[in-house]
Design a protein around this motif. Structure first.
Motif, PDB file in Angstrom:
ATOM      1  N   PHE A 323      51.635  42.935  42.273  1.00  0.00           N
ATOM      2  CA  PHE A 323      50.851  42.853  41.229  1.00  0.00           C
ATOM      3  C   PHE A 323      49.941  41.975  41.425  1.00  0.00           C
ATOM      4  O   PHE A 323      48.251  42.281  41.422  1.00  0.00           O
ATOM      5  CB  PHE A 323      51.099  43.069  40.320  1.00  0.00           C
ATOM      6  N   ARG A 324      50.098  40.250  41.470  1.00  0.00           N
ATOM      7  CA  ARG A 324      48.961  39.884  41.063  1.00  0.00           C
ATOM      8  C   ARG A 324      49.089  39.235  41.847  1.00  0.00           C
ATOM      9  O   ARG A 324      47.762  38.016  42.521  1.00  0.00           O
ATOM     10  CB  ARG A 324      50.283  38.555  40.975  1.00  0.00           C
ATOM     11  N   SER A 325      48.871  39.451  43.947  1.00  0.00           N
ATOM     12  CA  SER A 325      48.371  38.863  44.872  1.00  0.00           C
ATOM     13  C   SER A 325      46.984  40.221  45.328  1.00  0.00           C
ATOM     14  O   SER A 325      47.095  39.726  45.970  1.00  0.00           O
ATOM     15  CB  SER A 325      49.874  38.680  46.125  1.00  0.00           C
ATOM     16  N   ASP A 326      47.274  41.098  44.433  1.00  0.00           N
ATOM     17  CA  ASP A 326      46.361  43.019  44.873  1.00  0.00           C
ATOM     18  C   ASP A 326      44.849  41.619  44.368  1.00  0.00           C
ATOM     19  O   ASP A 326      44.849  41.726  42.859  1.00  0.00           O
ATOM     20  CB  ASP A 326      46.699  43.811  43.927  1.00  0.00           C
ATOM     21  N   PRO A 327      43.683  41.658  44.816  1.00  0.00           N
ATOM     22  CA  PRO A 327      42.647  40.899  44.478  1.00  0.00           C
ATOM     23  C   PRO A 327      41.495  42.380  44.298  1.00  0.00           C
ATOM     24  O   PRO A 327      41.221  41.867  42.883  1.00  0.00           O
ATOM     25  CB  PRO A 327      41.742  40.476  45.732  1.00  0.00           C
ATOM     26  N   VAL A 328      41.688  43.545  44.285  1.00  0.00           N
ATOM     27  CA  VAL A 328      41.621  44.483  43.529  1.00  0.00           C
ATOM     28  C   VAL A 328      41.812  44.747  41.867  1.00  0.00           C
ATOM     29  O   VAL A 328      40.736  44.949  41.271  1.00  0.00           O
ATOM     30  CB  VAL A 328      41.904  45.376  43.944  1.00  0.00           C
ATOM     31  N   ILE A 329      43.503  44.132  41.549  1.00  0.00           N
ATOM     32  CA  ILE A 329      44.234  44.464  40.296  1.00  0.00           C
ATOM     33  C   ILE A 329      43.225  43.163  39.680  1.00  0.00           C
ATOM     34  O   ILE A 329      43.127  43.196  38.304  1.00  0.00           O
ATOM     35  CB  ILE A 329      45.263  43.960  40.201  1.00  0.00           C
ATOM     36  N   GLN A 330      43.305  42.113  40.460  1.00  0.00           N
ATOM     37  CA  GLN A 330      42.819  40.758  39.840  1.00  0.00           C
ATOM     38  C   GLN A 330      41.483  40.652  38.971  1.00  0.00           C
ATOM     39  O   GLN A 330      41.281  40.123  37.747  1.00  0.00           O
ATOM     40  CB  GLN A 330      43.176  39.319  40.948  1.00  0.00           C
ATOM     41  N   GLN A 331      40.721  41.416  39.571  1.00  0.00           N
ATOM     42  CA  GLN A 331      39.286  42.114  39.250  1.00  0.00           C
ATOM     43  C   GLN A 331      39.039  42.485  37.888  1.00  0.00           C
ATOM     44  O   GLN A 331      38.812  42.330  37.062  1.00  0.00           O
ATOM     45  CB  GLN A 331      38.657  42.316  40.771  1.00  0.00           C
ATOM     46  N   ARG A 332      40.010  43.594  38.215  1.00  0.00           N
ATOM     47  CA  ARG A 332      40.441  44.225  37.061  1.00  0.00           C
ATOM     48  C   ARG A 332      40.701  43.600  35.899  1.00  0.00           C
ATOM     49  O   ARG A 332      40.427  43.545  34.998  1.00  0.00           O
ATOM     50  CB  ARG A 332      40.604  45.558  37.280  1.00  0.00           C
ATOM     51  N   MET A 333      41.710  42.366  35.926  1.00  0.00           N
ATOM     52  CA  MET A 333      42.299  42.311  34.628  1.00  0.00           C
ATOM     53  C   MET A 333      41.452  40.871  34.388  1.00  0.00           C
ATOM     54  O   MET A 333      41.236  41.152  33.160  1.00  0.00           O
ATOM     55  CB  MET A 333      43.566  41.284  35.675  1.00  0.00           C
ATOM     56  N   ALA A 334      40.207  40.278  34.774  1.00  0.00           N
ATOM     57  CA  ALA A 334      39.510  39.505  34.444  1.00  0.00           C
ATOM     58  C   ALA A 334      38.400  40.179  33.309  1.00  0.00           C
ATOM     59  O   ALA A 334      37.886  39.746  32.835  1.00  0.00           O
ATOM     60  CB  ALA A 334      38.435  38.904  35.812  1.00  0.00           C
ATOM     61  N   LYS A 335      38.259  41.879  34.524  1.00  0.00           N
ATOM     62  CA  LYS A 335      36.883  42.186  33.280  1.00  0.00           C
ATOM     63  C   LYS A 335      37.883  42.544  31.984  1.00  0.00           C
ATOM     64  O   LYS A 335      37.126  42.844  31.298  1.00  0.00           O
ATOM     65  CB  LYS A 335      36.164  43.227  34.575  1.00  0.00           C
TER      66      LYS A 335
END
Length: 368
Positions: A323-335
């Motif tokens: 979960f944490r290593s997925d860059p798309v997830i990280q972008q969505r999490m930041a938003k």
């Protein structure tokens, strides 16, 4: 400035025209040899009881590099058939109770009186700056650190649940494969580390003190029901009488706890790491516990349950890392974080959004 004319008489022996001394070729050859050791060779070294190879394998397990973890998994699989033949003892207690001193005395007893090898896996609280161990058990267990029959490994907790090193279970397996029949796992002694260690050992030992204040007793009450043996430490000198009273009180308290399905009845003893008083009795309790639980099948059943829980925990850790290593997830999490901070959505709704999005990426096989 170095006088080159007289340099040949100097201990430095600086060569004219060289800005720095040449690197020793032995160092280079040693580094090359380390790189060329295969997982199979590491397994063979562990099975032969080579402590340096064992330490290197545990270092690979603790590495966050994917390539190191792949090698570590091959080593563990190679050592697995030779593991499992040990007694695993967890040692916990309030800070200052003398856990390390007691482990030192117990390890010395096992080596000198029973001629048995001992491995100590000490879970150190991690440095917030470097992530490394900060207690340094090798400096506190001088006899074991100098004995060829002992292996000490301080492992940084690195913030994992309860202060327990993530790969301690795997380190136990490697130590068993290396021929260590007695594995002692020392906890930090604070937080929830006791519960986590309890699920990876056979016998759980609680070290306490006589006359401890309410702030220490509060910690002890939380782990009393998990203990197979309560040891009142520092039973020597003027403190002996107080320790005997504390032992009686602890044993009375143990009678109010629910009976163990294994048939073992927890007890309390007084010990002194300084004078070795009660150390032999302590290990006699461990051996008696092993005999009782093996006879009723509880010993093997507990190990199987621990292996099952370990697998489930590793699944959770793997999902978290994925979960944490997925860059798309990280972008969505930041938003979504910004929307939560701006009170545009709730934290619960943001979490559901993230998890649903993550699940859709997994099921669709999307990697970008």
């Amino acid at each position: 400035m170095v006088d080159l004319a007289n340099a040949k008489e100097s201990a430095l022996r600086v060569k004219p025209g060289c800005a720095t001394p040449a690197q020793p070729t032995d160092t280079l050859r040693g580094s090359k040899r380390r790189e060329e050791i295969s997982p199979g060779q590491l397994v063979q070294g562990i099975l032969k009881g080579d402590r340096s190879v064992l330490a290197r394998a545990i270092t690979l397990m603790e590495s966050s590099r994917a390539s190191d973890r792949q090698v570590a998994e091959q080593i563990i699989e190679g050592c697995l058939p030779a593991s499992g033949n040990s007694i695993r003892v967890g040692v916990t207690g309030v800070p200052g109770a003398g856990k390390s001193s007691l482990i030192e005395a117990l390890g010395k007893y096992l080596i000198t009186q029973r001629n048995e090898k001992v491995a100590v896996l000490a879970i150190d609280p991690s440095s917030q700056l470097s992530g490394g161990s900060i207690l340094g058990d090798k400096t506190r267990m001088t006899y074991l650190a100098s004995s060829d029959m002992a292996f000490i490994r301080p492992s940084p907790s690195r913030g994992t649940h309860g202060g327990v090193a993530q790969n301690t279970r795997e380190a136990i397996l490697l130590c068993e494969a290396a021929g260590y029949k007695n594995i002692l796992v020392e906890t930090v002694g604070v937080g929830q580390s006791e519960a986590a260690v309890r699920e990876m050992v056979d016998f759980f030992l609680l070290v306490t003190l006589a006359g401890a204040g309410d702030e220490l007793q509060g910690i002890k009450r939380g782990v009393m029901e998990m203990a197979d043996l309560v040891v009142v430490n520092k039973a020597d000198g003027d403190n002996l009488r107080a320790c005997e009273r504390a032992r009686t009180e602890a044993e009375n308290a143990l009678h109010f706890l629910a009976a163990s399905p294994s048939g073992w009845v927890p007890r309390a003893i007084a010990c002194s790491a300084k004078t070795d008083r009660g150390v032999a009795d302590l290990w006699s309790c461990v051996l008696e516990f092993t005999t009782v639980t093996k006879a009723c099948g509880g010993f093997a059943q507990a190990r199987q349950e621990q292996a099952r829980r370990s697998m489930h925990e590793n699944v959770e850790q793997g999902l978290k890392q994925l979960f944490r290593s997925d860059p798309v997830i990280q972008q969505r999490m930041a938003k979504l974080e910004q929307e939560v901070l701006a009170r545009q959505t709730t934290a619960g709704r943001a979490v559901r959004d993230l998890l649903e999005f993550f699940a859709s990426r997994i099921t669709s096989g999307s990697g970008n």
